[in-house]
Motif scaffolding. Structure first.
Motif, PDB file in Angstrom:
ATOM      1  N   CYS A  35      50.360  75.557  44.490  1.00  0.00           N
ATOM      2  CA  CYS A  35      50.259  76.967  44.124  1.00  0.00           C
ATOM      3  C   CYS A  35      48.883  77.373  43.585  1.00  0.00           C
ATOM      4  CB  CYS A  35      51.318  77.313  43.082  1.00  0.00           C
ATOM      5  SG  CYS A  35      52.990  77.172  43.731  1.00  0.00           S
ATOM      6  N   LEU A  36      48.030  76.401  43.357  1.00  0.00           N
ATOM      7  CA  LEU A  36      46.713  76.735  42.817  1.00  0.00           C
ATOM      8  C   LEU A  36      45.779  77.243  43.904  1.00  0.00           C
ATOM      9  CD1 LEU A  36      46.036  73.740  40.404  1.00  0.00           C
ATOM     10  CD2 LEU A  36      46.651  76.069  39.795  1.00  0.00           C
ATOM     11  N   GLU A  37      44.932  78.188  43.514  1.00  0.00           N
ATOM     12  CA  GLU A  37      43.888  78.640  44.431  1.00  0.00           C
ATOM     13  C   GLU A  37      42.914  77.488  44.650  1.00  0.00           C
ATOM     14  OE1 GLU A  37      42.154  82.141  42.751  1.00  0.00           O
ATOM     15  OE2 GLU A  37      44.097  83.096  42.499  1.00  0.00           O
ATOM     16  N   PRO A  38      42.209  77.473  45.769  1.00  0.00           N
ATOM     17  CA  PRO A  38      41.327  76.335  46.088  1.00  0.00           C
ATOM     18  C   PRO A  38      40.330  75.964  44.996  1.00  0.00           C
ATOM     19  CG  PRO A  38      41.554  77.760  47.987  1.00  0.00           C
ATOM     20  CD  PRO A  38      42.247  78.451  46.845  1.00  0.00           C
ATOM     21  N   ASP A  39      39.705  76.946  44.358  1.00  0.00           N
ATOM     22  CA  ASP A  39      38.729  76.619  43.309  1.00  0.00           C
ATOM     23  C   ASP A  39      39.410  76.032  42.074  1.00  0.00           C
ATOM     24  OD1 ASP A  39      39.854  79.157  42.926  1.00  0.00           O
ATOM     25  OD2 ASP A  39      38.204  79.777  41.610  1.00  0.00           O
ATOM     26  N   LEU A  40      40.608  76.487  41.774  1.00  0.00           N
ATOM     27  CA  LEU A  40      41.354  75.919  40.649  1.00  0.00           C
ATOM     28  C   LEU A  40      41.904  74.537  40.984  1.00  0.00           C
ATOM     29  CD1 LEU A  40      43.285  79.013  39.264  1.00  0.00           C
ATOM     30  CD2 LEU A  40      41.284  77.876  38.290  1.00  0.00           C
ATOM     31  N   ALA A  41      42.216  74.301  42.246  1.00  0.00           N
ATOM     32  CA  ALA A  41      42.703  72.985  42.671  1.00  0.00           C
ATOM     33  C   ALA A  41      41.623  71.926  42.446  1.00  0.00           C
ATOM     34  CB  ALA A  41      43.129  73.017  44.130  1.00  0.00           C
TER      35      ALA A  41
END
Length: 69
Positions: A35-41
């Motif tokens: 569920c995380l956005e790519p930058d947060l992942a």
């Protein structure tokens, strides 16, 4: 962080964490990873790396005081 610790994470600690039983945490980990956005992942993975390395080092420091079985 020294390059050796990053190597140790990539070659020993990380694989151990991935093969560990995630039975009680599977749903929570799946939600975070999917569920995380790519930058947060990316930040999440780096945070996992940092935490695992320091948990490993803590085990090394405190492990000397434990009796052998």
């Amino acid at each position: 962080m020294p390059d050796f610790m990053k190597w140790l994470y990539a070659n020993y600690i990380g694989p151990q964490v991935k093969t560990a039983s995630q039975e009680d945490y599977e749903m929570h980990l799946s939600l975070l990873e999917n569920c995380l956005e790519p930058d947060l992942a990316v930040s999440y993975k780096k945070t996992q790396e940092f935490t695992a390395i320091h948990a490993f080092l803590l085990g090394l420091r405190t492990g000397r005081g434990l009796p052998r079985e």
